[in-house]
Design a protein around this motif. Structure first.
Motif, short mmCIF file in Angstrom:
data_model
loop_
_atom_site.label_atom_id
_atom_site.label_comp_id
_atom_site.label_asym_id
_atom_site.label_seq_id
_atom_site.Cartn_x
_atom_site.Cartn_y
_atom_site.Cartn_z
N ARG A 72 0.85 -1.21 0.00
CA ARG A 72 0.00 0.00 0.00
C ARG A 72 0.88 1.25 0.00
O ARG A 72 0.59 2.23 -0.70
N HIS A 73 1.96 1.20 0.75
CA HIS A 73 2.91 2.32 0.78
C HIS A 73 3.51 2.55 -0.60
O HIS A 73 3.53 3.69 -1.10
N ALA A 74 4.00 1.49 -1.26
CA ALA A 74 4.61 1.63 -2.58
C ALA A 74 3.61 2.16 -3.59
O ALA A 74 3.91 3.07 -4.37
N ARG A 75 2.41 1.63 -3.57
CA ARG A 75 1.38 2.08 -4.51
C ARG A 75 1.02 3.53 -4.24
O ARG A 75 0.85 4.32 -5.17
N GLY A 76 0.89 3.90 -2.98
CA GLY A 76 0.59 5.29 -2.64
C GLY A 76 1.65 6.24 -3.15
O GLY A 76 1.33 7.34 -3.63
N CYS A 77 2.93 5.84 -3.06
CA CYS A 77 4.02 6.67 -3.60
C CYS A 77 3.87 6.87 -5.10
O CYS A 77 3.97 7.98 -5.61
N ASP A 78 3.63 5.79 -5.82
CA ASP A 78 3.61 5.85 -7.27
C ASP A 78 2.37 6.54 -7.83
O ASP A 78 2.43 7.16 -8.88
N ALA B 129 -0.56 7.58 3.57
CA ALA B 129 -0.66 7.83 5.01
C ALA B 129 -1.25 6.64 5.75
O ALA B 129 -0.89 6.39 6.91
N SER B 130 -2.09 5.86 5.08
CA SER B 130 -2.74 4.72 5.74
C SER B 130 -1.75 3.60 6.06
O SER B 130 -2.08 2.68 6.79
N ALA B 131 -0.53 3.69 5.54
CA ALA B 131 0.48 2.69 5.86
C ALA B 131 1.14 2.96 7.21
O ALA B 131 1.82 2.09 7.76
N TYR B 132 0.95 4.17 7.75
CA TYR B 132 1.61 4.58 9.00
C TYR B 132 0.59 4.75 10.12
O TYR B 132 -0.53 5.20 9.89
N HIS B 133 1.03 4.47 11.34
CA HIS B 133 0.25 4.89 12.50
C HIS B 133 0.36 6.41 12.62
O HIS B 133 1.31 7.01 12.10
N PRO C 240 3.41 11.73 3.29
CA PRO C 240 2.92 11.82 1.90
C PRO C 240 3.21 13.17 1.24
O PRO C 240 3.61 13.20 0.06
N GLU C 241 3.05 14.25 1.96
CA GLU C 241 3.31 15.57 1.39
C GLU C 241 4.79 15.67 0.98
O GLU C 241 5.12 16.14 -0.11
N TRP C 242 5.68 15.23 1.86
CA TRP C 242 7.11 15.27 1.57
C TRP C 242 7.44 14.35 0.39
O TRP C 242 8.14 14.76 -0.55
N ALA C 243 6.95 13.11 0.42
CA ALA C 243 7.28 12.15 -0.64
C ALA C 243 6.76 12.62 -1.99
O ALA C 243 7.47 12.54 -3.00
N ASN C 244 5.53 13.11 -2.04
CA ASN C 244 4.97 13.57 -3.30
C ASN C 244 5.76 14.76 -3.85
O ASN C 244 5.99 14.85 -5.07
N ARG D 129 -0.02 9.70 -11.84
CA ARG D 129 0.25 9.94 -10.43
C ARG D 129 -0.99 10.43 -9.70
O ARG D 129 -0.92 11.29 -8.83
N ASP D 130 -2.11 9.90 -10.05
CA ASP D 130 -3.36 10.27 -9.39
C ASP D 130 -4.41 9.21 -9.71
O ASP D 130 -4.09 8.17 -10.28
#
Length: 187
Positions: A29-35, A43-47, A65-69, A166-167
């Motif tokens: 989910r983290h990898a997909r969210g990045c891409d 964000a749902s990958a993190y507490h 997410p804001e930083w990574a995007n 990317r969306d």
């Protein structure tokens, strides 16, 4: 072995398999969210009190997410995170995972690309029945660049491949998935 003991062993094994699957789903989910630049998915990958370390950049899970995007947008036209080898040790509601990651990045010039291979060292915790990342540390083990001009050749464009977006215009979000054209761009 009596039936109760056998059932207890099967339940433990089933719980282990369910935990492993949920942990790997979180990492995917983290990898997909990045891409996809999907901030909610990422964000749902993190507490809520989770932490991500990428080099000197340390971000809270909700801010990551804001930083990574921003990093991905500034440094590439396209990005793709691939999770490969995955090891996981589970101890109750805490797990330590090591996931190999290969990142592919089409540079802003559209003519060159980067390949970054590294690993995610994660401490995941199950809270309220849900596995999420409490701490992620990222390694970079290999980094290389190469030319990517083939993407702009007419030969490649004539093949008509759908370009990853990317969306939520990306074809992976289409429901139901059909051969109908989506708002996604083609190369």
């Amino acid at each position: 072995m009596d039936a109760n003991t056998r059932i207890e062993q099967l339940e433990r094994k089933l719980q282990y398999l369910m935990d492993r699957t949920e942990i790997l789903d979180c990492i995917a989910r983290h990898a997909r969210g990045c891409d996809r630049h999907d901030s909610d998915l990422l964000a749902s990958a993190y507490h809520a009190d989770g932490v991500d370390e990428h080099g000197w950049a340390i971000n809270s899970g909700p801010k990551y997410p804001e930083w990574a995007n921003a990093q991905h947008s500034a440094g590439s036209q396209q990005n793709m995170h691939n999770i490969t080898t995955h090891a996981c040790e589970i101890d109750g509601d805490v797990a330590h995972a090591e996931s190999y990651a290969v990142g592919l990045f089409l540079n802003p010039d559209g003519q060159t690309a980067r390949l970054i291979a590294g690993r995610y060292a994660d401490r995941l915790e199950r809270r309220d029945g849900e596995w999420r990342i409490a701490l992620r540390r990222t390694t970079v083990d290999v980094l290389m660049t190469g030319e990517a001009t083939i993407l702009s050749t007419q030969l490649f464009k004539d093949l008509g491949y759908v370009k990853g977006m990317r969306d939520k215009r990306d074809v992976a979000y289409q429901r139901p998935l059909t051969l109908d054209e989506t708002p996604a761009d083609r190369w």
